[in-house]
Design an enzyme around this catalytic site. Structure first.
Site, PDB file in Angstrom:
ATOM      1  N   CYS A  79       0.831  -1.209   0.000  1.00 25.65           N
ATOM      2  CA  CYS A  79       0.000   0.000   0.000  1.00 25.65           C
ATOM      3  C   CYS A  79       0.870   1.265   0.000  1.00 25.65           C
ATOM      4  O   CYS A  79       1.611   1.513   0.956  1.00 25.65           O
ATOM      5  CB  CYS A  79      -0.903  -0.033   1.233  1.00 25.65           C
ATOM      6  SG  CYS A  79      -1.782   1.495   1.565  1.00 25.65           S
ATOM      7  N   CYS A  82       0.132   3.749   2.823  1.00 27.13           N
ATOM      8  CA  CYS A  82       0.610   3.176   4.088  1.00 27.13           C
ATOM      9  C   CYS A  82       2.101   3.455   4.259  1.00 27.13           C
ATOM     10  O   CYS A  82       2.558   3.814   5.353  1.00 27.13           O
ATOM     11  CB  CYS A  82       0.372   1.665   4.125  1.00 27.13           C
ATOM     12  SG  CYS A  82      -1.353   1.182   4.002  1.00 27.13           S
TER      13      CYS A  82
END
Length: 155
Positions: A79, A82
């Site tokens: 991600c 993230c």
């Protein structure tokens, strides 16, 4: 004297080149990438205050930190957002020593995915804030200032 970098070729993802006005220096080549990295890079031990947890240790983490605010970062290794907010979470863990921080990789295994689905996580990163093992706030996305505001609001 300003020095400029002149690239002569590329190999192993690292440029081989020389600095203008100085003797030629090979930064790395395919053959000596590992040797150069091993000889010239000094490893610095970093101490993280963000605890990595698994589905098995999730409830234990919350019960161990029952008396203070706990922030759990639900993320995956693939991600982009993230990865973008991870250093900020580390900084917040250093700045707010009275808050417990943890992170859980939702894509690590089937148990992680099941826990994430059970907690209603539909977007990443997702942050859950707990007090006394009760969720008091939730936030999705890599919005550093919004996370900081939530932490300060619930401390």
């Amino acid at each position: 004297m300003a020095m400029s970098f002149q690239s002569t070729s590329r190999s192993c993802g690292i440029q081989r080149g020389r600095y203008a006005g100085s003797t030629p220096q090979i930064v790395a080549s395919r053959r000596n990438c590992k040797v150069a990295a091993a000889n010239s890079v000094t490893e610095v031990a970093t101490v993280t205050k963000v605890k990595s947890i698994s589905p098995a240790s999730y409830h234990t983490f919350l019960s161990e930190n029952n008396n203070k605010l706990s922030v759990v970062d639900f993320y995956t290794t693939w991600c982009g957002p993230c990865k973008l907010i991870a250093p900020t979470v580390e900084q917040y863990a250093n700045d707010y020593s009275q808050v417990a921080f943890a992170k859980m990789d939702c894509g690590a295994d089937n148990d992680s995915k099941k826990l994430a689905m059970g907690l209603g996580i539909k977007a990443l990163p997702t942050f859950h804030l707990y007090k006394g093992q009760v969720k008091v706030a939730e936030m999705t996305g890599s919005k550093a200032e919004a996370l900081k505001k939530l932490i300060e609001e619930h401390m």
